[in-house]
Scaffold this motif. Structure first.
Motif, PDB file in Angstrom:
ATOM      1  N   SER A   1       5.045   2.135   0.683  1.00 41.19           N
ATOM      2  CA  SER A   1       5.510   2.952  -0.147  1.00 41.19           C
ATOM      3  C   SER A   1       5.112   4.521  -0.110  1.00 41.19           C
ATOM      4  CB  SER A   1       5.369   2.616  -1.837  1.00 41.19           C
ATOM      5  OG  SER A   1       4.164   2.443  -2.119  1.00 41.19           O
ATOM      6  N   GLY A   2       5.842   5.420  -0.434  1.00 39.25           N
ATOM      7  CA  GLY A   2       5.298   6.909  -0.836  1.00 39.25           C
ATOM      8  C   GLY A   2       6.025   7.536  -1.993  1.00 39.25           C
ATOM      9  N   TRP A   3       5.254   8.044  -2.921  1.00 39.57           N
ATOM     10  CA  TRP A   3       5.593   8.605  -4.266  1.00 39.57           C
ATOM     11  C   TRP A   3       5.241  10.171  -4.391  1.00 39.57           C
ATOM     12  CZ3 TRP A   3       7.242   4.936  -7.645  1.00 39.57           C
ATOM     13  CH2 TRP A   3       7.202   3.523  -7.187  1.00 39.57           C
TER      14      TRP A   3
ATOM     15  N   LEU B   1      10.910   5.296  -1.112  1.00 42.74           N
ATOM     16  CA  LEU B   1      10.534   6.756  -1.509  1.00 42.74           C
ATOM     17  C   LEU B   1      10.658   6.675  -3.185  1.00 42.74           C
ATOM     18  CD1 LEU B   1      13.319   7.961   0.946  1.00 42.74           C
ATOM     19  CD2 LEU B   1      10.673   7.829   1.251  1.00 42.74           C
ATOM     20  N   GLY B   2       9.503   6.905  -3.732  1.00 37.19           N
ATOM     21  CA  GLY B   2       9.391   6.859  -5.038  1.00 37.19           C
ATOM     22  C   GLY B   2       8.929   8.161  -5.707  1.00 37.19           C
ATOM     23  N   SER B   3       9.533   8.427  -6.981  1.00 34.04           N
ATOM     24  CA  SER B   3       9.214   9.352  -8.036  1.00 34.04           C
ATOM     25  C   SER B   3       8.156   8.938  -8.990  1.00 34.04           C
ATOM     26  CB  SER B   3      10.348  10.066  -8.746  1.00 34.04           C
ATOM     27  OG  SER B   3      10.722   8.887  -9.644  1.00 34.04           O
TER      28      SER B   3
ATOM     29  N   ALA C   1       2.718   7.885   7.239  1.00 30.53           N
ATOM     30  CA  ALA C   1       2.476   6.747   6.377  1.00 30.53           C
ATOM     31  C   ALA C   1       3.186   5.600   6.941  1.00 30.53           C
ATOM     32  CB  ALA C   1       2.697   7.004   4.931  1.00 30.53           C
ATOM     33  N   GLU C   2       4.222   6.043   7.156  1.00 30.20           N
ATOM     34  CA  GLU C   2       5.584   4.569   7.618  1.00 30.20           C
ATOM     35  C   GLU C   2       4.680   4.202   8.970  1.00 30.20           C
ATOM     36  OE1 GLU C   2       9.961   4.304   7.504  1.00 30.20           O
ATOM     37  OE2 GLU C   2       9.625   5.229   9.477  1.00 30.20           O
ATOM     38  N   ALA C   3       4.355   5.191   9.835  1.00 30.73           N
ATOM     39  CA  ALA C   3       3.864   4.801  11.043  1.00 30.73           C
ATOM     40  C   ALA C   3       2.548   4.025  10.958  1.00 30.73           C
ATOM     41  CB  ALA C   3       3.664   5.926  12.199  1.00 30.73           C
ATOM     42  N   LEU C   4       1.673   4.160   9.985  1.00 30.28           N
ATOM     43  CA  LEU C   4       0.590   3.338   9.654  1.00 30.28           C
ATOM     44  C   LEU C   4       0.817   2.025   9.166  1.00 30.28           C
ATOM     45  CD1 LEU C   4      -1.526   6.335   8.527  1.00 30.28           C
ATOM     46  CD2 LEU C   4      -2.032   4.876  10.529  1.00 30.28           C
TER      47      LEU C   4
ATOM     48  N   LEU D   1       0.727  -1.047  -0.085  1.00 27.18           N
ATOM     49  CA  LEU D   1      -0.089  -0.035  -0.002  1.00 27.18           C
ATOM     50  C   LEU D   1       1.018   0.930  -0.065  1.00 27.18           C
ATOM     51  CD1 LEU D   1      -2.881   0.782   0.046  1.00 27.18           C
ATOM     52  CD2 LEU D   1      -2.749   0.904   2.632  1.00 27.18           C
ATOM     53  N   GLY D   2       0.727   2.179  -0.926  1.00 23.21           N
ATOM     54  CA  GLY D   2       1.334   3.460  -1.064  1.00 23.21           C
ATOM     55  C   GLY D   2       0.499   4.395  -1.253  1.00 23.21           C
TER      56      GLY D   2
END
Length: 368
Positions: free
Chosen positions: A40-42, A71-73, A33-36, A6-7
């Motif tokens: 991934s985060g973009w 960490l995504g673009s 988001a990491e704590a949840l 999930l991201g």
């Protein structure tokens, strides 16, 4: 349908005059988001506007405040990148964040040629040329062999020049943001991972967005297996999935859906952002994804019924750009607590409510 990852996707937006705050809140969003338990985060790159314009230094900073989340673009248009300088920056940032970069590219357009300079080739051809050069650089290939010594500090003849510092494994974490079946097939043949999202191109008349997205993903997987003889890597899909546990939230998300239907990609802008020319209809062959909003159970059922989302391994929540930090954190919480478990998702680790609450102090009472 089973979602293994999930991201979320954010533009790291900010009102005019508040860029520093917006960038810091972007980092706080990754922390929440990491704590949840998000995997991934973009972030989206956008030049000359009230959004993040330079993802690599942002990732280097965000990586110092997080430990696990990738960490995504999504995406960096390759047309305006200097590929070797970008490769140096990407490798450096990837080492600083412990190998968590997931860089997605597109070919890009010619909209900023007046600033960055025009080239003889069309935007797609030039974007693909620069992307190929970048891929060679991050793969550690020799970029040039010195044939003559130049200057006092020049390397000796015969020196093979490669990007330093190298970041082993980064080449395998390069993605392509595909909006058409043709580009998805090309990405598979190039050995690039696939992320697809909220706009599709070259859609035949009468086809729906979900059905065409499912065909795009299937074409990518078939092309990957044919080109490499191995199972394809996981596919990520960005989508507007907005569960509303309260009446106030449901109305907020319904208003966003109405705005998106009338303004298209220009919907939901932070104060002071550019006002692009709006057209009543998208060009022929272009479709925007639906917005799934309403009661959480109804949203989960709609997502499960969407063939494009059902084909994905990773669901990436597209956050409405005009939402603030507290609203975004609430949306991340609600998706993780309601819709995502119904899709088979499990968090990367036990959620840390204390860490999330530190990002939650400014939440409007109506959304609590």
């Amino acid at each position: 349908m089973t979602v293994s990852r999930l991201g979320f996707n954010t533009r790291v937006s900010f009102p005019t005059g508040a860029a520093a705050r917006g960038l810091r809140e972007g980092i706080e969003l990754f922390r929440a988001a990491e704590a949840l338990g998000y995997q991934s985060g973009w972030v989206y790159q956008r030049h000359f506007d009230n959004y993040l314009s330079s993802p690599i230094p942002f990732f280097a900073a965000a990586g110092q405040h997080t430990e696990r989340i990738s960490l995504g673009s999504a995406v960096i248009p390759a047309r305006y990148q200097e590929p070797i300088l970008l490769a140096e920056a990407a490798c450096t940032a990837d080492l600083l964040v412990g190998g968590r970069l997931q860089l997605a590219f597109s070919s890009g357009t010619d909209v900023w040629d007046a600033v960055f300079g025009a080239v003889d080739a069309d935007a797609r051809t030039e974007g693909q040329r620069r992307l190929a050069r970048f891929l060679a650089a991050v793969a550690g290939e020799t970029l040039h062999t010195v044939t003559e010594r130049r200057g006092v500090g020049g390397p000796p003849v015969g020196t093979q020049l490669r990007v330093t510092p190298p970041s082993p494994g980064l080449r395998q974490r390069i993605w392509y943001g595909s909006g058409s079946i043709a580009s998805a097939v090309t990405a598979a043949r190039q050995g690039l991972r696939l992320i697809t999202g909220t706009i599709l191109h070259d859609v035949p008349p009468g086809d729906t967005f979900p059905a065409h997205q499912a065909r795009l993903i299937a074409a990518y997987r078939d092309a990957w297996t044919a080109a490499h003889g191995t199972p394809p890597p996981p596919v990520a899909v960005a989508a507007s999935v907005l569960p509303g546990p309260t009446a106030a939230l449901r109305e907020t998300y319904a208003a966003y859906d109405r705005q998106r239907r009338t303004q298209g990609p220009a919907a939901s802008r932070p104060a002071g952002a550019l006002e692009p020319a709006l057209v009543p209809d998208l060009p022929p062959g272009m479709l925007m994804s639906p917005v799934y909003h309403g009661e959480p159970d109804a949203v989960a059922a709609a997502v499960r019924a969407d063939p494009g989302l059902s084909a994905a391994d990773e669901l990436v929540l597209f956050l409405p750009p005009a939402l603030g930090l507290a609203e975004n954190v609430r949306l991340l919480e609600d998706l993780a607590a309601t819709v995502a478990p119904a899709l088979g998702w499990s968090p990367a680790h036990a959620a840390d409510p204390a860490a999330v609450s530190r990002c939650d102090t400014d939440r409007p009472a109506a959304t609590r």
